[in-house]
Design an enzyme around this catalytic site. Structure first.
Site, PDB file in Angstrom:
ATOM      1  N   ARG A 163       0.850  -1.193   0.000  1.00 24.61           N
ATOM      2  CA  ARG A 163       0.000   0.000   0.000  1.00 24.61           C
ATOM      3  C   ARG A 163       0.886   1.244   0.000  1.00 24.61           C
ATOM      4  NH1 ARG A 163      -4.993   1.455   4.094  1.00 24.61           N
ATOM      5  NH2 ARG A 163      -3.452   1.082   5.734  1.00 24.61           N
ATOM      6  N   ASP A 222      -4.556   3.885  14.031  1.00 27.42           N
ATOM      7  CA  ASP A 222      -3.634   4.361  13.008  1.00 27.42           C
ATOM      8  C   ASP A 222      -4.103   5.729  12.540  1.00 27.42           C
ATOM      9  OD1 ASP A 222      -5.788   3.891  11.327  1.00 27.42           O
ATOM     10  OD2 ASP A 222      -4.795   2.353  10.128  1.00 27.42           O
TER      11      ASP A 222
END
Length: 535
Positions: A163, A443
């Site tokens: 990613r 996150d």
């Protein structure tokens, strides 16, 4: 991609430290490739970022996001499909995780996250590329200095999905002709350049997760980057495979279009649930009627989230693509069996909802959750995927924009949001992009929900149900300062000077972001220059 597409001489410069074991990653050939990507696509990237700003102004003025009239032909054409998934991606079951076969845990797919779970210090992004280089070749290994325990890859390894960072972020440590290059192109370019040929020998190819796209035109840019990169190294188009994270409210109205643009490279869409909630609040920020309750009340059973899932599964399966579920953020609760069982029950319920909704795989945040998720998926989806099942769908634009009505705004919710944002930003400034907190993994996406919720509440002076008082910017400033002092005192008492400095800066940044007259688009963009300076 021919070098003739570059109209000016390229001056590619690395401004971060280059250690000996970085030199093969930042080789002259790799830097030239990065320079060509930048020169070929940077103007389009900037144009698309400007389009985001213009579109936000329309939403602020009262225009609702909606299905695009000019692309109705893509949605209405029932004939087209994405390219079938390669054999090594037929079974996606659990991403970032492990699948159990014959009593032995073996990897299926693993997402290497250079985005929301990574603080993009120069050391982190370069070491990340070194690790990807070694992992692709099966040579990555680690020995713990504390325990002496050695770790290495098994003979059978996971399919690696990378990613990269989103289109909105820059990589300040590499410039092309004096301009910062796109972080997305930096992350993609280095991984692809160094590893495509090794993967080809294994009968595979580079696989990516594409984050935070807001329109099919941004997907088109990725597709053009893929084609150009494949042409440059001389491999067949379609060698690259990509899953698009569907994590913005605007992209929800363009699911068909995003798959269409990426159809030769697509392996489906993924419910990026936390960023999607963040995007919903951010895009609707100017509307008092769109004020949301405490974060804990905005889950996958909220009507607008159910509609999002229903449309995504229907769209993906209609086009022959995987529909991936979202991440279970729970982590093991050690030394408390009751809380541990509560957490596992939440994971089981979440994964049962996903597989019954038609998802072909899911994510977990911690290896200890693998068994729980796999038990649910193995029971209800014994085959590799359920792409052949196209559930009915009647989702409307109004369904996707339905504001959550269950739950209230409370002083406890306000304090929790402030704490999560402070702790996360402090950790991020110290080089850590993922932290355990309150038995969950936080996150950038979850910190962003906390940040924009507080800004939204203060902007509209939302009333807290338990105190009867309104959230104001002055109250938020005071609370952030008080909580920041508390965290700094704890760091000072422990003797952690780095943590103390990080909390001092985080307190200022969070206070400013939560009370600014205009909402900042991304906290990582605001904080990034501080880790560049530190580097």
């Amino acid at each position: 991609m021919d070098a003739s597409c570059v109209t000016a001489a390229m001056d590619v410069r690395v401004h971060g430290a280059v250690l000996d074991h970085h030199r093969h990653i930042l080789s002259p050939g790799a830097l030239r490739f990065l320079g060509i990507l930048h020169s070929s696509f940077e103007l389009r990237r900037q144009s698309l970022l400007a389009a985001r700003v213009a579109r936000q102004a329309e939403f602020d003025a009262g225009l609702d996001p909606g299905f695009r009239a000019e692309t109705a032909w893509i949605r209405d054409d029932a004939a087209w499909r994405v390219r079938p998934p390669p054999e090594d991606l037929l079974d996606r079951y659990v991403c970032m995780s492990i699948k159990q076969e014959n009593g032995v845990f073996s990897s299926v797919t693993y997402m290497a996250d250079l985005e929301d779970s990574t603080s993009p210090t120069w050391a982190n992004v370069v070491e990340g590329q070194v690790n990807l280089y070694d992992a692709t070749r099966g040579t990555i290994a680690y020995t713990s200095a504390a325990t002496g325990k050695a770790y290495k890859l098994n003979d059978k390894t996971a399919v690696l999905l990378v990613r990269p960072r989103g289109w909105h972020l820059d990589e300040a440590h590499v410039t092309v002709n004096g301009a910062r290059m796109s972080a997305a192109l930096f992350d993609f370019g280095l991984y692809f350049f160094h590893n495509h040929h090794v993967l080809a020998v294994k009968g595979s190819g580079p696989c990516f997760y594409l984050p935070k796209m807001e329109s099919h035109l941004e997907a088109r840019l990725w597709n053009d980057v893929f084609n150009a990169a494949q042409d440059y190294v001389g491999v067949e188009r379609g060698t690259i495979r990509a899953t698009a994270l569907l994590e913005t409210i605007t992209a929800a109205f363009e699911m068909d279009e995003i798959l269409y643009e990426l159809r030769d490279h697509s392996t489906g869409l993924n419910c990026g649930r936390w960023d999607y909630i963040f995007s919903f609040i951010k895009k609707m920020r100017a509307r008092r009627a769109c004020v949301t309750p405490d974060r804990k009340h905005i889950g996958m059973t909220a009507p607008f989230m159910r509609a999002y899932v229903e449309l995504l599964v229907h769209t993906c399966h209609k086009r022959g693509a995987h529909a991936m579920g979202g991440m279970a953020a729970q982590i093991p609760v050690k030394h408390d069996p009751e809380l541990q069982e509560q957490a596992m029950a939440q994971v089981r319920a979440d994964k049962l909802r996903e597989v019954e909704a038609g998802h072909d795989g899911t994510w977990v945040a911690h290896p200890a959750l693998v068994g729980v998720a796999m038990d649910i998926f193995n029971e209800h989806m014994p085959q590799p995927n359920q792409i052949d099942k196209v559930p009915p769908c009647s989702v409307t634009a109004s369904d996707l924009l339905a504001v959550p009505t269950l739950g209230t705004i409370t002083s406890a919710g306000l304090t929790e949001n402030v704490d999560v944002c402070l702790e996360y930003v402090a950790a991020w400034l110290s080089g850590n992009g993922c932290i355990p907190m309150n038995h969950k993994m936080e996150d950038a996406a979850t910190a962003e929900i906390s940040r924009v919720q507080v800004w939204q509440w203060a902007e509209h002076e939302a009333v807290m149900s338990d105190t009867g008082t309104a959230v104001t910017r002055d109250i938020v400033k005071q609370l952030v300062s008080e909580r920041g002092v508390k965290f700094q005192a704890e760091a000072r008492e422990s003797g952690d000077v780095q943590r103390l400095r990080s909390f001092a800066l985080a307190t200022k940044l969070v206070r400013d972001m939560m009370t600014a007259p205009q909402l900042d688009e991304f906290l990582t963009s605001i904080a990034y220059n501080h880790i560049v300076t530190a580097a």
